[in-house]
Design an enzyme around this catalytic site. Structure first.
Site, PDB file in Angstrom:
ATOM      1  N   CYS A 154       3.130  -6.935  -6.770  1.00 14.12           N
ATOM      2  CA  CYS A 154       1.799  -6.808  -6.277  1.00 14.12           C
ATOM      3  C   CYS A 154       2.092  -6.988  -4.872  1.00 14.12           C
ATOM      4  CB  CYS A 154       0.977  -7.639  -6.929  1.00 14.12           C
ATOM      5  SG  CYS A 154      -0.645  -7.577  -5.990  1.00 14.12           S
ATOM      6  N   CYS A 178       1.581  -0.085  -1.938  1.00 11.79           N
ATOM      7  CA  CYS A 178       0.956  -0.767  -3.199  1.00 11.79           C
ATOM      8  C   CYS A 178       1.347   0.003  -4.488  1.00 11.79           C
ATOM      9  CB  CYS A 178      -0.575  -0.620  -3.063  1.00 11.79           C
ATOM     10  SG  CYS A 178      -1.868  -0.852  -4.657  1.00 11.79           S
TER      11      CYS A 178
HETATM   12  N1  DGL Z   1      -1.036  -3.323  -6.946  1.00 16.20           N
HETATM   13  C1  DGL Z   1      -1.452  -4.156  -5.965  1.00 16.20           C
HETATM   14  C2  DGL Z   1      -0.659  -4.009  -4.925  1.00 16.20           C
HETATM   15  O1  DGL Z   1       0.600  -3.616  -4.935  1.00 16.20           O
HETATM   16  C3  DGL Z   1      -2.690  -4.437  -5.513  1.00 16.20           C
HETATM   17  C4  DGL Z   1      -3.861  -3.411  -6.002  1.00 16.20           C
HETATM   18  C5  DGL Z   1      -5.152  -4.039  -5.952  1.00 16.20           C
HETATM   19  O2  DGL Z   1      -5.577  -4.830  -6.613  1.00 16.20           O
HETATM   20  O3  DGL Z   1      -5.790  -3.876  -4.724  1.00 16.20           O
HETATM   21  O4  DGL Z   1      -0.752  -4.672  -3.782  1.00 16.20           O
END
Ligand code: DGL
Length: 299
Positions: free
Chosen positions: A77, A200
């Site tokens: 993440c 993301c």
């Molecule tokens: N998948 C996550 C990232 O790579 C975050 C998405 C979220 O929860 O806003 O930042």
């Protein structure tokens, strides 16, 4: 006694987005066991602020260490990495730890027009960590940075719905269209963005929408494969790679969510081709170590 090498690798994200990283990890490290945790009850992280994301990151790290004895952690993440990886590192200095950041450096090697689009959560793209990364590359390309509020959440919500015949008309499409249009022209002509960094882990699951909007010639850069290779290097360096003969009878993949089980099951089936009975729910509180798990099944 079980050898530390045969312990699982922990992988977590605010939701199902990190499954894109898990997919690459499983391909790169076929002899490893993995425990994936989707913190879907607390997603999205991107618009919540560092204190909240930091508390969730600590609670999940502790849970994965205490309940699953993980030998390494991949924070799949970008938002959690930007908000909290430095603290996790100082709290657990012996834990091999891999985080994610938008791959703007690799994009430099690819762009021909010198204009690169970067999409990610507000949390990631306004973080000091990303600001520093960007400043370090100043003058080497022009980066058009676009926070995409709501996009990860829309992707998360759509996973257990049937894939529509055409991308248009969904919430994910509407958001992708709004943000891509706001960034300017994509293409390979001078002055256009020929490269798009997916900052993301959820966004690769909107690939069809994004591709339709930016056209066939634009290169997408995401981080799954480089992160998998980095994880291999780290485990090798620490002498913690699982050897094929050390593969224990325990399941090689366990998937948990703090949110809705149908979403995780649908995403696991669609993106990892793993059956629904490998998915479980878990509650993890931020303040204490108290956790509750449902029954476990192996894949
Ligand atoms: N998948 C996550 C990232 O790579 C975050 C998405 C979220 O929860 O806003 O930042």
């Amino acid at each position: 006694m079980t050898s530390p090498n045969s312990q699982p690798i922990g992988v977590f994200d605010s939701g199902v987005g990190g499954l894109s990283v898990l997919r690459a990890l499983r391909a790169e490290l076929p002899h490893e066991r993995f425990v994936y945790l989707a913190d879907s009850a607390h997603a999205p992280y991107g618009e919540r602020g560092d204190a909240y994301v930091g508390a969730r990151t600590h609670a999940i790290t502790r849970h994965l260490l205490e309940q699953h004895g993980i030998k390494a952690l991949v924070v799949a993440c970008n938002t959690a990495t930007a908000a909290a990886i430095h603290e996790v590192r100082s709290r657990y200095p012996a834990l091999p730890l891999v985080g994610l950041e938008p791959a703007i450096k690799p994009a430099l090697a690819v762009t021909q027009t010198g204009r690169v689009g970067v999409i990610g959560t507000r949390g990631t793209l306004t973080s000091a960590k990303f600001g520093k990364l960007l400043a370090g590359l100043q003058g080497q390309a022009e980066f058009v940075v676009q926070p995409c509020d709501g996009l990860a959440h829309a992707i998360e919500r759509s996973v257990d719905r049937p894939v529509p015949a055409s991308p248009q008309g969904t919430e994910t499409w509407d958001l992708c269209e709004r943000y891509i249009e706001a960034m300017g022209a994509f293409g390979t002509a001078a002055g256009e963005m020929d490269t798009l960094v997916l900052g993301c882990t959820h966004y690769i699951f909107a690939e069809r929408d994004l591709r339709t909007l930016v056209g066939p010639a634009v290169r997408f850069i995401e981080t799954g494969e480089p992160v998998a290779r980095q994880t291999r290097r780290l485990l090798e360096g620490a002498g913690l790679l699982a050897a094929p003969q050390e593969q224990p009878a325990a399941p090689d993949l366990q998937l948990y969510t703090t949110g809705g089980l149908p979403q995780l099951q649908a995403a696991a089936r669609r993106w990892l081709d793993v059956p629904a009975d490998g998915c479980h729910t878990v509650a993890i509180t931020s303040e204490t170590t108290e956790t509750t798990e449902t029954t476990q099944h192996s894949l």
